[in-house]
Design a protein around this motif. Structure first.
Motif, PDB file in Angstrom:
ATOM      1  N   ILE A 343     -14.175  60.528 -27.246  1.00 24.49           N
ATOM      2  CA  ILE A 343     -15.005  61.551 -27.888  1.00 24.49           C
ATOM      3  C   ILE A 343     -14.995  61.302 -29.390  1.00 24.49           C
ATOM      4  O   ILE A 343     -13.967  60.923 -29.955  1.00 24.49           O
ATOM      5  N   GLY A 344     -16.120  61.509 -30.032  1.00 26.36           N
ATOM      6  CA  GLY A 344     -16.139  61.427 -31.490  1.00 26.36           C
ATOM      7  C   GLY A 344     -16.587  60.079 -32.010  1.00 26.36           C
ATOM      8  O   GLY A 344     -17.245  59.315 -31.314  1.00 26.36           O
ATOM      9  N   THR A 345     -16.207  59.783 -33.262  1.00 27.52           N
ATOM     10  CA  THR A 345     -16.656  58.553 -33.901  1.00 27.52           C
ATOM     11  C   THR A 345     -15.498  57.562 -33.977  1.00 27.52           C
ATOM     12  O   THR A 345     -14.392  57.851 -33.526  1.00 27.52           O
ATOM     13  N   GLU A 346     -15.774  56.424 -34.608  1.00 29.07           N
ATOM     14  CA  GLU A 346     -14.777  55.356 -34.608  1.00 29.07           C
ATOM     15  C   GLU A 346     -13.468  55.793 -35.264  1.00 29.07           C
ATOM     16  O   GLU A 346     -12.391  55.525 -34.756  1.00 29.07           O
ATOM     17  N   LYS A 347     -13.588  56.481 -36.401  1.00 27.99           N
ATOM     18  CA  LYS A 347     -12.357  56.831 -37.114  1.00 27.99           C
ATOM     19  C   LYS A 347     -11.972  58.295 -36.986  1.00 27.99           C
ATOM     20  O   LYS A 347     -10.906  58.698 -37.436  1.00 27.99           O
ATOM     21  N   SER A 348     -12.865  59.101 -36.447  1.00 36.64           N
ATOM     22  CA  SER A 348     -12.540  60.508 -36.234  1.00 36.64           C
ATOM     23  C   SER A 348     -12.724  60.809 -34.751  1.00 36.64           C
ATOM     24  O   SER A 348     -13.850  60.881 -34.270  1.00 36.64           O
ATOM     25  N   GLY A 357     -20.512  80.639 -40.611  1.00 39.26           N
ATOM     26  CA  GLY A 357     -20.799  81.928 -41.227  1.00 39.26           C
ATOM     27  C   GLY A 357     -21.846  81.800 -42.317  1.00 39.26           C
ATOM     28  O   GLY A 357     -22.396  80.723 -42.532  1.00 39.26           O
ATOM     29  N   GLY A 358     -22.127  82.857 -42.999  1.00 35.08           N
ATOM     30  CA  GLY A 358     -23.114  82.858 -44.058  1.00 35.08           C
ATOM     31  C   GLY A 358     -24.498  83.129 -43.526  1.00 35.08           C
ATOM     32  O   GLY A 358     -24.675  83.912 -42.600  1.00 35.08           O
ATOM     33  N   LYS A 359     -25.495  82.431 -44.095  1.00 35.66           N
ATOM     34  CA  LYS A 359     -26.894  82.710 -43.749  1.00 35.66           C
ATOM     35  C   LYS A 359     -27.284  81.930 -42.494  1.00 35.66           C
ATOM     36  O   LYS A 359     -27.999  80.919 -42.560  1.00 35.66           O
ATOM     37  N   ILE A 360     -26.811  82.391 -41.382  1.00 36.03           N
ATOM     38  CA  ILE A 360     -27.065  81.695 -40.123  1.00 36.03           C
ATOM     39  C   ILE A 360     -27.191  82.726 -39.009  1.00 36.03           C
ATOM     40  O   ILE A 360     -26.541  83.756 -39.050  1.00 36.03           O
ATOM     41  N   ASN A 361     -28.055  82.429 -38.031  1.00 32.33           N
ATOM     42  CA  ASN A 361     -28.284  83.417 -36.972  1.00 32.33           C
ATOM     43  C   ASN A 361     -27.077  83.619 -36.058  1.00 32.33           C
ATOM     44  O   ASN A 361     -26.661  84.735 -35.812  1.00 32.33           O
ATOM     45  N   ASN A 362     -26.546  82.506 -35.524  1.00 40.27           N
ATOM     46  CA  ASN A 362     -25.420  82.646 -34.602  1.00 40.27           C
ATOM     47  C   ASN A 362     -24.094  82.513 -35.336  1.00 40.27           C
ATOM     48  O   ASN A 362     -23.452  81.474 -35.302  1.00 40.27           O
ATOM     49  N   THR A 363     -23.673  83.555 -35.990  1.00 39.85           N
ATOM     50  CA  THR A 363     -22.360  83.533 -36.626  1.00 39.85           C
ATOM     51  C   THR A 363     -21.326  83.413 -35.524  1.00 39.85           C
ATOM     52  O   THR A 363     -21.450  84.064 -34.491  1.00 39.85           O
ATOM     53  N   GLY A 364     -20.331  82.589 -35.704  1.00 41.34           N
ATOM     54  CA  GLY A 364     -19.313  82.509 -34.656  1.00 41.34           C
ATOM     55  C   GLY A 364     -18.511  81.231 -34.730  1.00 41.34           C
ATOM     56  O   GLY A 364     -18.428  80.580 -35.769  1.00 41.34           O
ATOM     57  N   LEU A 365     -17.929  80.898 -33.591  1.00 44.51           N
ATOM     58  CA  LEU A 365     -16.992  79.806 -33.527  1.00 44.51           C
ATOM     59  C   LEU A 365     -17.605  78.687 -32.701  1.00 44.51           C
ATOM     60  O   LEU A 365     -18.027  78.921 -31.574  1.00 44.51           O
ATOM     61  N   VAL A 366     -17.686  77.484 -33.258  1.00 48.59           N
ATOM     62  CA  VAL A 366     -18.279  76.393 -32.489  1.00 48.59           C
ATOM     63  C   VAL A 366     -17.341  75.194 -32.477  1.00 48.59           C
ATOM     64  O   VAL A 366     -16.627  74.955 -33.440  1.00 48.59           O
ATOM     65  N   GLU A 367     -17.339  74.479 -31.380  1.00 44.95           N
ATOM     66  CA  GLU A 367     -16.529  73.262 -31.304  1.00 44.95           C
ATOM     67  C   GLU A 367     -17.448  72.113 -30.937  1.00 44.95           C
ATOM     68  O   GLU A 367     -18.096  72.136 -29.897  1.00 44.95           O
ATOM     69  N   ILE A 368     -17.495  71.116 -31.818  1.00 45.72           N
ATOM     70  CA  ILE A 368     -18.439  70.023 -31.618  1.00 45.72           C
ATOM     71  C   ILE A 368     -17.707  68.694 -31.632  1.00 45.72           C
ATOM     72  O   ILE A 368     -16.672  68.559 -32.275  1.00 45.72           O
ATOM     73  N   PRO A 369     -18.244  67.696 -30.913  1.00 45.68           N
ATOM     74  CA  PRO A 369     -17.638  66.365 -31.017  1.00 45.68           C
ATOM     75  C   PRO A 369     -17.819  65.864 -32.444  1.00 45.68           C
ATOM     76  O   PRO A 369     -18.855  66.125 -33.060  1.00 45.68           O
ATOM     77  N   MET A 370     -16.834  65.158 -32.966  1.00 51.45           N
ATOM     78  CA  MET A 370     -16.948  64.557 -34.297  1.00 51.45           C
ATOM     79  C   MET A 370     -18.188  63.677 -34.308  1.00 51.45           C
ATOM     80  O   MET A 370     -18.486  62.998 -33.315  1.00 51.45           O
ATOM     81  N   GLY A 371     -18.906  63.680 -35.423  1.00 46.36           N
ATOM     82  CA  GLY A 371     -20.088  62.848 -35.528  1.00 46.36           C
ATOM     83  C   GLY A 371     -21.372  63.616 -35.270  1.00 46.36           C
ATOM     84  O   GLY A 371     -22.459  63.086 -35.463  1.00 46.36           O
ATOM     85  N   THR A 372     -21.248  64.853 -34.825  1.00 50.26           N
ATOM     86  CA  THR A 372     -22.428  65.705 -34.697  1.00 50.26           C
ATOM     87  C   THR A 372     -22.973  65.925 -36.108  1.00 50.26           C
ATOM     88  O   THR A 372     -22.194  66.057 -37.054  1.00 50.26           O
TER      89      THR A 372
END
Lengths: 597, 123
Positions: A343-348, A357-372
């Motif tokens: 999962i992720g990139t070569e070095k991460s 958070g801030g000026k965004i519709n879906n405020t919350g917690l997200v977990e993404i693969p590195m490199g997104t």
């Protein structure tokens, strides 16, 4: 056996608790009794689902119906319609999951589609206050395997092979850190967990601890075995009462089940964990200050080297990892280092949790693969910027990080790309800004924070950040000069190079990165005496457009200082000498006649 | 905790508690019609019998769900069984006594109980 056919999962994270999920729990219990379903439907309090903006969140299985913004009054309808009669209450289900006559799986919704939950794998799935639920989802399997089948060297090799890097922000390879501590010879060593999450707007670690506390305990025991330590400390902020309580419950349960304590798995390995509550000083998130605080002293950093792996807590070899780093460890052993490294990139490698958070519709917690890319996070997962405004920049890494401007929105998110554009991964706060945010003001906001939080031990940080703030203040008041900008920049580098610990070394980053990408805004403040975003009060004035003004007098009646005058049905005028720039007139005007200049 | 085997045993016991919460694609779904007509015809005892029977046999991969009116109110209680790789089977005029056979023959062994199905009812 209990005849449970349906589970009602109620989010018990801090976000949903503050929007009222505890009341829902009681109401569900009551309604289930009322409808005679209390024996066949079970209500479970879980950790964070991530969509905090839509809280309180309730999920009903086996259908997997995702109810959002549930109110106490809605509970009876859910019980009566869904649980008794089997009809999902579409009115209350998260809009995006409803498709004509069908309910889509949550995983197909934009918010979750691009996410991959590794560190958050059990958040919103299990009851964090019940160790058996953690065991049911492979909990403590990794610890069992490590203790009975692997040598400490093999454990460290596995962690190294997985490519896991510290999730607290620095990105140091975890396996290498463990290896240093293992090679330090001493009869007493320590394993510490940094749960002193202090960045404004960041709540990843809190959510892991609230939703899946056992994964951190298990990982710390594995680390203890790997480096040869039998005592662990979790340094957690006292401002996280739910997390503290669930951690304590988890520790007590693990001891009761013999998964912490003496002679674990009959291998002769002892490991114990204690909590230490922090009093809310930001500097205590810095590793040496954190350990000084655990020792009972005032939380101040000390020079490195010696590094903690050599001389840490009470001068003994110590490893300190962040909550999210630990949360990844059990999976690495259950699914294999190769799986994680895929999962992720070569070095991460792996994934990263962000608090969006801030000026965004879906405020919350997200977990993404590195490199997104940042674009995928903001536009797809986050649902874009609200009110049709334009994305201007994202701030990562909190007071230590920097801004990513809109022109770099396609940057892949990993440790190295972020550093190369002058920001940093940080612990995972991600604040989205739109055209109404003034970048000088943002830099000033973070500097106010660091000035408050500087511990005062070293001069560059204590005095330097104060001077930075003064220059920024001058600029936002329209009293700055071009030389001030140059001086600001030079001072940033002095502070970075001369400060004792990470706090001071990174404190100028918000200034440097906004200077790098938004220098024109700084220049507008000093040369044109204008704040392009219309934020800095001293530089703006409210005026009434006589073409649009209908002379209704609504604004003059609302003005708290009586600065607006005029005759009915003729254009009104604002007296700028009296105006305090509160903006009430602008909100009040139905014709859009009041404008900021 | 003294051994991995002990942990495994505890896991097997605990897994039933969380098993419902998976997004299942491979398991069997037993869907009971629980609209007013179904409930009036006795769908609730049928459903609880399914739960009991499935619990007794420790079948982790079966979900019992409810649905609304299927439209054939005169044949209620109606139960539909969706097994992977098979067509949906609709059982009509179910009673708690019939449940054990459906679980044993259909859900466990993959052989639908023809005489209880909608086809046998002359539809």
């Amino acid at each position: 056996m209990e005849l449970v056919r349906s589970h009602v999962l109620i989010c018990g994270g801090t976000g949903c608790t503050s929007s009222g999920s505890e009341v829902l729990h009681e109401e569900f219990d009551e309604m289930l009794v009322k409808y005679g379903l209390d024996k066949e439907v079970k209500v479970i309090k879980t950790g964070c689902f991530g969509l905090c903006a839509l809280g309180p969140v309730v999920v009903v299985y086996p259908e997997g119906a995702f109810y959002s913004r549930v109110k106490k009054e809605d509970v009876e309808e859910i019980v009566q319609e869904h649980l008794l009669k089997g009809r999902i209450v579409k009115r209350l289900v998260y809009d995006e999951t409803v498709e004509q006559n069908d309910i889509k799986s949550l995983n197909d919704v934009n918010f979750y589609k691009k996410q991959q939950r590794v560190a958050l794998r059990n958040c919103g799935v299990i009851n964090p206050e019940n160790i058996e639920e953690y065991i049911a989802v492979d909990g403590y399997q990794a610890l069992g395997k490590v203790l009975t089948e692997m040598t400490p060297e093999e454990v460290i090799d596995t962690v190294k092979k997985s490519g896991l890097r510290g999730r607290g922000g620095g990105g140091f390879p975890t396996g290498t850190k463990w290896d240093f501590a293992r090679k330090s010879v001493n009869e007493q060593k320590y394993v510490c967990c940094n749960a002193d999450e202090g960045d404004p707007g960041a709540f990843m670690d809190r959510s892991v601890l609230e939703g899946d506390p056992h994964s951190v305990l298990e990982a710390m025991a594995i680390a203890g075995y790997a480096i040869g330590a039998n005592q662990g400390y979790i340094y957690i902020r006292a401002e996280y009462p739910i997390a503290v309580r669930r951690l304590q419950i988890a520790i007590d349960q693990a001891k009761e089940y013999g998964l912490l304590g003496k002679n674990i798995f009959d291998t002769g390995f002892d490991f114990d964990i204690e909590l230490r509550l922090g009093a809310g000083a930001f500097v205590c998130g810095e590793e040496t200050a954190l350990m000084t605080s655990i020792e009972g002293h005032r939380g101040e950093p000390r020079p490195r080297p010696p590094f903690p792996a050599v001389k840490g807590l009470w001068e003994k070899p110590t490893i300190l990892n962040n909550v999210e780093t630990y949360a990844n460890i059990p999976v690495i052993f259950n699914k294999g280092a190769d799986w994680f490294a895929s999962i992720g990139t070569e070095k991460s490698k792996g994934t990263k949790v962000f608090a969006l958070g801030g000026k965004i519709n879906n405020t919350g917690l997200v977990e993404i693969p590195m490199g997104t890319t940042l674009r995928e996070i903001v536009e797809e997962i986050g649902g874009g910027v609200p009110n049709g405004k334009k994305f201007k920049a994202a701030q990562t890494g909190g007071p230590s990080g920097g801004c990513i401007p809109a022109s770099l929105i396609d940057t892949p998110i990993d440790y190295d790309s972020l550093i190369s554009i002058g920001s940093m991964m940080g612990s995972g706060g991600l604040i989205v800004m739109d055209e109404d945010n003034c970048m000088v003001d943002i830099a000033k906001f973070f500097l106010e924070f660091t000035v408050d939080e500087s511990c005062g031990k070293c001069t560059p940080c204590r005095i330097g950040t104060k001077r930075l703030l003064e220059i920024l203040d001058k600029i936002t008041k329209g009293q700055g000069t071009l030389e001030d900008i140059d001086r600001l920049e030079a001072l940033c580098y002095h502070i970075k190079n001369a400060s004792l610990c990470g706090l001071g070394q990174t404190a100028p980053n918000p200034v440097l990165s906004t200077l790098r990408y938004f220098r024109d805004e700084y220049e507008a403040h000093v040369v044109e005496k204008r704040c392009p975003a219309g934020v800095c009060k001293a530089l703006l004035s409210y005026v009434i457009d006589p073409e649009k003004c209908k002379g209704c007098s609504a604004c003059s009646r609302k003005c708290p200082v009586g600065a607006i005058s005029g005759e009915i049905k003729k254009p009104f005028v604002i007296d700028t000498t009296k105006c305090i720039k509160c903006g009430v007139c602008m909100e009040t005007c139905k014709f859009g006649a009041v404008v900021k200049k | 905790m003294k051994s991995l085997a002990e942990l495994q045993a505890l896991k097997q016991k605990a897994i039933e508690n969380v098993n419902l919460r998976k997004d299942r694609e491979d398991g069997v779904r037993v869907v009971v019609g629980m609209a007013t007509c179904g409930i009036a015809a006795g769908a609730r005892p049928v459903m609880t019998s399914f739960l009991e029977e499935i619990g007794k046999r420790n079948l982790n991969n079966v979900a019992v769900e409810q649905t609304g009116c299927i439209g054939l109110c005169r044949l209620e209680p109606i139960v539909e069984v969706y097994a992977p790789g098979q067509d949906k089977v609709t059982y009509v005029k179910m009673t708690p006594d019939k449940v054990a056979r459906v679980v044993a023959e259909h859900i466990v062994n993959g052989q639908p109980v023809a005489e209880y199905t909608i086809g046998a009812a002359g539809m």
